[in-house]
Every structure is written in structure tokens, then in C-alpha cells.
Design an enzyme around this catalytic site. Structure first.
Site, short mmCIF file in Angstrom:
data_model
loop_
_atom_site.label_atom_id
_atom_site.label_comp_id
_atom_site.label_asym_id
_atom_site.label_seq_id
_atom_site.Cartn_x
_atom_site.Cartn_y
_atom_site.Cartn_z
N ARG A 106 0.82 -1.21 0.00
CA ARG A 106 0.00 0.00 0.00
C ARG A 106 0.86 1.26 0.00
O ARG A 106 0.47 2.29 -0.56
CB ARG A 106 -0.96 -0.04 1.20
CG ARG A 106 -2.08 -1.07 1.01
CD ARG A 106 -2.67 -1.50 2.34
NE ARG A 106 -3.87 -2.32 2.21
CZ ARG A 106 -3.88 -3.64 2.02
NH1 ARG A 106 -2.73 -4.31 1.89
NH2 ARG A 106 -5.02 -4.30 1.95
N ASP B 226 -4.03 -15.35 7.55
CA ASP B 226 -2.75 -15.78 6.97
C ASP B 226 -1.92 -16.64 7.94
O ASP B 226 -0.87 -17.14 7.57
CB ASP B 226 -1.91 -14.55 6.58
CG ASP B 226 -2.48 -13.85 5.35
OD1 ASP B 226 -3.25 -14.49 4.60
OD2 ASP B 226 -2.16 -12.67 5.16
C1 S3P Z 1 -4.30 -9.06 2.31
C2 S3P Z 1 -5.56 -9.55 2.55
C3 S3P Z 1 -5.82 -10.98 2.80
C4 S3P Z 1 -4.55 -11.73 3.11
C5 S3P Z 1 -3.44 -11.38 2.18
C6 S3P Z 1 -3.11 -9.90 2.30
C7 S3P Z 1 -4.14 -7.61 2.06
O1 S3P Z 1 -6.39 -11.55 1.63
O2 S3P Z 1 -4.79 -13.12 3.08
O3 S3P Z 1 -2.28 -12.12 2.49
O4 S3P Z 1 -3.00 -7.10 2.10
O5 S3P Z 1 -5.15 -6.93 1.84
P1 S3P Z 1 -7.98 -11.56 1.37
O6 S3P Z 1 -8.40 -10.18 1.08
O7 S3P Z 1 -8.15 -12.47 0.18
O8 S3P Z 1 -8.60 -12.12 2.62
#
Ligand code: S3P
Length: 466
Positions: A55, A344
Site C-alpha cells: 500500500r 494468513d
Molecule cells: C491481504 C488480505 C488478505 C490476506 C493477504 C493480504 C491484504 O487476503 O490473506 O495475504 O493485504 O489486503 P484476502 O483479502 O483475500 O482475505
């Protein structure tokens, strides 16, 4: 399809163009050989948060002015995002020891990349970029590696289509994604069917380019790094309970970003130090954003000895030093509301459950099936190799903890999933024979230097050629 080149030379800018070549020899595939037993002790500094690092590049690139980033994760996933923005005309100095300077081009300053953008293994890069690029005046193609090319993308392309975006997927709804320019996007009010921070963030970024307001309602709390960072960049999103809204046309103003240490990387050491005899580890300045602390809540409910010390702010994100000592863990039924907060960390938590006394039950976690691998099936297979009984459920798993009995040694396949590779490396701390983990090159996506750091703390880990 090309692959991401992780070598320093490929990622340093070409002085003439400030663009890195996108060519990309495959990373050497390697495994881990981990000696049984051992312990984890001392202070362990885990790298920067992957979600926040992605981000920082995206918002820094779109901001007016220069953004300085510290603590950036120099892992393949976030470096793929960095390379993608360089290819869209953004000058970025670094990274050097986690420091970056991003010369923001403003909301409308990106330029068309000359070739498809390859984001490798990075689901966050692909889904967030899809939203951000839907409102640009040029076409882009997003491609990824074999794992990412199997992951579902309709969860972002469908709501983006409702906003007026023109995005083509494969017939299966997967990448490559061809994003064509459209005259305008319009705001929508979208109730997400799955709790996904990637979907929420994708739509908020598209919302920057849409007419009117874009609102997203989440069915359960998901990580809020996008909202926090947008506020830091002077673009506060409006939150009303589970609904978050962004005003189209907002501009971003450059602001410094401090990236906390990644709680998802810390998770392997939280579990490792808990299950190892004599484990005693301190993890400084780890992000403890309330939307990410499921792993702490779940481990504590299992009886882990974890202290959250010196809570403080690291820019927009809360951090703390985590102190963990070896403890006797017990199996639990994982509370439903903790699942998205620990999404995660389940590979590591499954290893904790395998070493606990009694049964652990996880349900409501079907999302694990569409991560970098099917984490329910792949973890169950690997745990089976280590003598752990499991029952696979459509949306979770039942794990019979071995309690005081050791795990067996053996060879487990991570299926190229970074978090599964690291979780099984930790399992060796409680095994009676070596644990060999296959296909570990992708650990570099989120945790470069994992094996060296773990070895320094006492894990008997060695990297092995393919
Ligand atoms: C993330 C959101 C999660 C996570 C991924 C990172 C993010 O995924 O599993 O490792 O940085 O927004 P999902 O949005 O599919 O839950």
C-alpha cells in the site's frame, strides 16, 4: 509467461530510464532440511509488513509530492508492486535497508506500461492494482505466476464491472487480467460476499477514480491498512460500522510511511517458541493492528505465554514488542470471529494445534482453499506425513494434537506456498527425526532471510538445492 526476477540487478533502476528490466529468470527452487529438536531464543527482528508495504508504494505513487518509506519489506511480492509502478513512470529510489523515496506522480500521472505487468505470486498486488488501474486512461494487462493464475479474480472484476470497468479475465475468472480504459467509473454501494481486505481495498482505490461515493460493506472485520494509510495521505474514508466509503476525485498528499514488522512473519516464531522446549523469544516492533491480532488471541486461548509489551504507534499503525515463552498448548475450537483476523496465520496455527494436548477445530475458513495454495488440503497432507491425524472439512479442519508425543520426521511438500514452508520448518522443533520441506523458494515473497534468522535463533535449518 515471464517470471519476476528477484535479483538486485533486475530490480535496480536502469539509470537511463529509471525502469528495471522486467525479464526474469526463475528463482532457484530449494527446500529446507530441519534437524529435529532445538529451540528458539533471543531477539528476532522480522521484516516489514507485506500488506502495508504494497500500500505504501501504491499510495505514494499516486500522491502529490515525495513519500519516504521506512521498514519496507524487500520481499518478492512488494518488490513486484514497486517494479510495476516504475514501469508506469514512477521514480522510486531504493530500497536500501527498507528505505524508499517515491516521487509521487499525482492521481492522474501514471503512464501506460510498455508490457504486461507481472506481479509474480502477489495476490494483494494483483487485486489492488486491478481496482487502481480500472480508472486509468490506458490499458494494462496483469499477469502472475502459476499459483496466482489459479486464484479467483471475479471477486474483484464483478464489482468493478458494476462500477463501469472493462476487465477481461480467462473463462475461469482468473488472470491474466486485461484492463481497458473506460470513459468513467461510477461509485457503487457494495456488500462483499466474502470478508476480504483485498476486495475492499481494490474497490476503495477504484473509488478514487469514480464519480460520487464508493461504499463497501464487509461481512466481518478485515485488515484496515488501506483506510489508515488513505487517512495519512489526507484522504479520510468515512466509516459507519461495517461500511466504509470514499469520495471520488479525492487527491492524496505525500506523507511519511513507517512500516511495522509483519505479525504474519512473527507468527512462525510465536508458534515456534511456544512449542520448543526452552523457547524464549522477543519480537520487537511488531504490528498489532486490531484487525490482524487473531494469531495472538488464538494462541493465548490455547495457553500460549505471550506478553504484548511497550505498545506504541508506528505512523498510522499500532506496534508492540511481543515476548513469548515455551508453554503447554491445548486444543480449542477456534472462535468464528477470529478467523478473518488470523487468515494468513493458519499454517503456523495448525502446527501449534498439532503439538497441543487434545483436539483443535477450525470451521468457517473456506477462504484458506484459495490462498497461495489450498492451505487446508496442503497442511493436512503435510501434517499426515508427520504422523498427525486430521479430518479435512469443506471449510476447515479438525486436528488431533500429539500433546507430549513427538511428531514424526519426514518429507513434506509446501506446494510453493511460503507460509506452509515456514510453518513446517517450525514443526521440526517437536519432531523426533529431520523434517524436509520441499519447494521453499517462495518464502522470499514475504520473508527474505527466514532461514538465516531462524538458524541464528536456534532452529537447525539448512537450505537445500532443488
Ligand atoms: C491481504 C488480505 C488478505 C490476506 C493477504 C493480504 C491484504 O487476503 O490473506 O495475504 O493485504 O489486503 P484476502 O483479502 O483475500 O482475505
Amino acid at each position: 509467461m515471464s517470471r519476476i526476477d528477484l535479483s538486485a540487478s533486475a530490480l535496480s533502476p536502469d539509470p537511463a530510464t529509471d525502469q528495471p528490466p522486467q525479464a526474469v529468470p526463475p528463482a532457484p527452487v530449494r527446500g529446507y532440511a530441519v534437524a529435529p529438536g532445538g529451540t528458539l531464543v533471543g531477539e528476532i527482528r522480522v521484516p516489514g509488513d507485506k500488506s502495508v508495504s504494497h500500500r505504501a508504494i501504491m499510495l505514494g505513487a499516486l500522491a502529490d509530492g515525495e513519500t519516504q518509506v521506512t521498514g519496507f519489506l524487500e520481499g518478492a511480492d512488494s518488490l513486484a508492486t514497486l517494479a510495476a509502478f516504475r514501469r508506469m513512470g514512477v521514480a522510486i529510489e531504493g530500497p536500501a535497508r527498507g528505505e524508499l523515496r517515491i516521487r509521487g506522480v499525482g492521481r492522474d500521472g501514471l503512464t501506460a506500461p510498455a508490457a504486461p505487468l507481472d506481479v509474480g505470486n502477489a495476490g494483494t498486488a494483483m487485486r489492488l492494482l486491478c481496482g487502481l488501474l480500472a480508472g486509468q486512461r490506458f490499458a494494462t494487462t496483469l499477469v502472475g505466476d502459476a499459483s496466482l493464475s489459479r486464484r479467483p479474480m471475479r471477486r474483484v472484476t464483478e464489482p468493478l464491472a458494476r462500477m463501469g470497468a472493462d476487465i477481461e479475465t480467462t473463462a475461469a475468472g482468473t488472470a491474466p487480467l486485461l484492463i481497458r480504459p473506460v470513459p468513467r467509473l461510477h461509485g457503487i454501494d457494495y456488500a462483499m460476499p466474502v470478508a476480504s481486505a483485498q476486495v475492499k481495498s481494490c474497490l476503495l482505490l477504484a473509488g478514487l477514480y469514480a464519480d460520487g461515493e464508493t461504499c463497501v460493506t464487509e461481512p466481518a472485520v478485515t485488515r484496515d491498512h488501506t483506510e489508515r494509510m488513505l487517512a495519512t495521505f489526507g484522504c479520510a474514508v468515512r466509516r459507519d460500522g461495517a461500511r466504509v466509503c470514499i469520495e471520488g476525485g479525492s487527491r492524496l498528499t505525500a506523507a511519511p510511511v513507517e512500516v511495522p514488522a509483519d505479525i504474519s512473519s512473527a507468527a512462525f516464531f510465536l508458534v515456534g517458541a511456544s512449542i520448543a522446549a526452552g523457547g524464549a523469544v522477543t519480537l520487537p516492533a511488531v504490528g498489532v493492528n486490531p484487525t490482524r491480532v487473531g494469531v495472538l488471541n488464538i494462541l493465548k486461548a490455547m495457553g500460549a505465554d505471550i506478553a504484548v509489551e511497550n505498545p506504541r504507534q508506528c505512523g498510522a499503525e499500532p506496534v508492540a514488542d511481543l515476548r513469548v515463552r515455551s508453554a503447554r498448548l491445548r486444543g480449542i475450537e477456534i472462535p468464528a470471529e477470529q478467523v478473518p483476523l488470523a487468515i494468513d496465520e493458519f499454517p503456523a496455527l495448525f502446527v501449534a494445534a498439532a503439538c497441543a494436548e487434545g483436539e483443535t477445530l477450525l470451521t468457517g475458513a473456506e477462504e484458506l482453499r484459495v490462498k497461495e495454495s489450498d492451505r487446508i488440503a496442503v497442511m493436512a497432507a503435510g501434517l499426515g506425513r508427520l504422523g498427525v491425524e486430521t479430518e479435512v472439512l469443506p471449510d476447515g479442519i479438525r486436528i488431533q494434537g500429539r500433546g507430549g508425543a513427538p511428531l514424526a520426521g519426514g518429507s513434506v511438500d509446501s506446494h510453493g506456498d511460503h507460509r506452509i514452508a515456514m510453518a513446517f520448518a517450525m514443526a521440526a522443533l517437536r519432531a523426533e527425526a529431520p523434517v524436509l520441506v520441499q519447494d521453499c523458494a517462495n518464502v522470499d515473497t514475504s520473508f527474505p532471510g527466514f532461514a538465516t534468522l531462524a538458524a541464528a535463533a536456534g532452529l537447525g535449518i539448512e537450505e537445500t538445492p532443488a
